[in-house]
Each structure stands twice: as structure tokens, then as C-alpha cells.
Design an enzyme around this catalytic site. Structure first.
Site, PDB file in Angstrom:
ATOM      1  CB  ALA A  75      -4.457  10.239 -16.051  1.00  0.00           C
ATOM      2  CB  VAL A  76      -0.425   9.253 -12.117  1.00  0.00           C
ATOM      3  CG1 VAL A  76       0.938   9.697 -11.605  1.00  0.00           C
ATOM      4  CG2 VAL A  76      -1.479   9.398 -11.026  1.00  0.00           C
ATOM      5  CD  GLU A 108     -17.766  -0.022 -18.146  1.00  0.00           C
ATOM      6  OE1 GLU A 108     -18.832  -0.525 -17.765  1.00  0.00           O
ATOM      7  OE2 GLU A 108     -17.623   0.618 -19.206  1.00  0.00           O
ATOM      8  CG  ASN A 113      -6.384  -0.171 -16.587  1.00  0.00           C
ATOM      9  OD1 ASN A 113      -5.308   0.090 -16.091  1.00  0.00           O
ATOM     10  ND2 ASN A 113      -7.243   0.756 -16.978  1.00  0.00           N
ATOM     11  CE1 TYR A 119      -8.872   3.508  -9.886  1.00  0.00           C
ATOM     12  CE2 TYR A 119      -8.652   1.935 -11.671  1.00  0.00           C
ATOM     13  CZ  TYR A 119      -8.691   3.239 -11.220  1.00  0.00           C
ATOM     14  OH  TYR A 119      -8.549   4.271 -12.107  1.00  0.00           O
TER      15      TYR A 119
END
Length: 152
Positions: A75-76, A108, A113, A119
Site C-alpha cells: 500500500a502507498v 493474488e 485492481n 506488478y
């Protein structure tokens, strides 16, 4: 570690949209870290490890297994996105996971998303799919996508 747990939870509260139900609660994070095979990394807004009194801009949480490391959470905070912090977190994870003997990373996420772009740009590739795995608060179901990244 309590201060770090507070910083993880502060980032999570701001970074995860409650509509998706993806954020963990404090007990889940604390329990994971108590197990001993879970690891975290906190990053500052300048892309460095956070200092003792510094606010975290992001974090990663992972779990070590035999020759694999699973990224559980990344998370950012919204105001620090698109500055390379997510990439820095993944680079730090790859390095630390390699030192723990991992040959690849796994993760996962729900289909759709937006982090998938990050990624994919850092070497992750899709290896699986679980139909209707996630259920949203209003009942809609979404597929889970599984990704891997080989560690050099």
C-alpha cells in the site's frame, strides 16, 4: 514494533478503499507479524526506510515459504502514488526475499485492481485465476488473479 504497527495501520486506512474490503484489521496484521515468517517494510515519502519518528508513506507485508515469498499487502498513501514508491517497495521485497532464500514472489489480487500495471511492469506474470473468489460488500463477486515474479 507497536509504533510500526500503528504506521502500517495508518497507511492502510488511507490507501485501501473500504468498498473493496481489502484492508486488514489491526489484529490480522499483528497476528501475521507474530508468526515469525511474515515480514514488513515501511517506506517514507522520499523512498527511504522510515526513521523512528517519521510518517510512513507506504508499506509491504509478505510471508516466507520454501523458496517462495508471498506478497500479502502492498500500500502507498494516495498522495504519494505515481512517485515510484510502489516500485521501491517491490525492489526492497525482492532483495530481502532473496536473502531469505526465495526464488520467486507470489501475489493474488482482484481482477481490475489498478496495481496490476505496477506488478506487470516489475516482472510479475499471471499464473492462475480463481473465478468469483472475492465477494464485495454489496454481494458482487470478482475473480482473483494469481501472479508470480522470478527473483534474479
Amino acid at each position: 514494533m507497536t509504533d510500526d504497527l500503528d504506521r502500517i495501520m495508518a497507511v492502510m486506512a488511507r490507501a485501501f478503499d473500504p468498498a473493496w474490503g481489502e484492508a486488514w484489521n489491526r489484529r490480522q496484521v499483528d497476528d501475521a507479524l507474530t508468526l515469525g515468517n511474515c515480514h514488513y517494510f515501511l517506506i517514507s515519502a522520499q523512498g527511504k526506510p522510515v526513521g523512528p519518528e517519521e510518517e510512513a508513506a507506504g508499506f509491504s507485508l509478505s510471508r516466507t515459504g520454501y523458496e517462495e515469498e508471498e506478497l500479502l499487502l502492498l500500500a502507498v498513501m494516495p498522495e504519494y502514488r505515481r512517485l515510484g514508491l510502489g516500485r521501491s517497495l517491490l525492489d526492497a521485497l525482492k532483495q530481502s526475499a532473496s536473502q531469505r532464500g526465495a526464488k520467486r514472489l507470489l501475489l493474488e489480487m482482484r481482477r481490475g485492481n489498478p496495481a496490476e500495471r505496477l506488478y506487470s511492469s516489475t516482472g510479475f506474470y499471471q499464473i492462475g485465476e480463481r473465478k468469483d473468489y472475492y465477494r464485495l460488500l454489496h454481494g458482487e463477486r470478482l475473480d482473483a488473479l494469481t501472479f508470480a515474479c522470478d527473483i534474479d
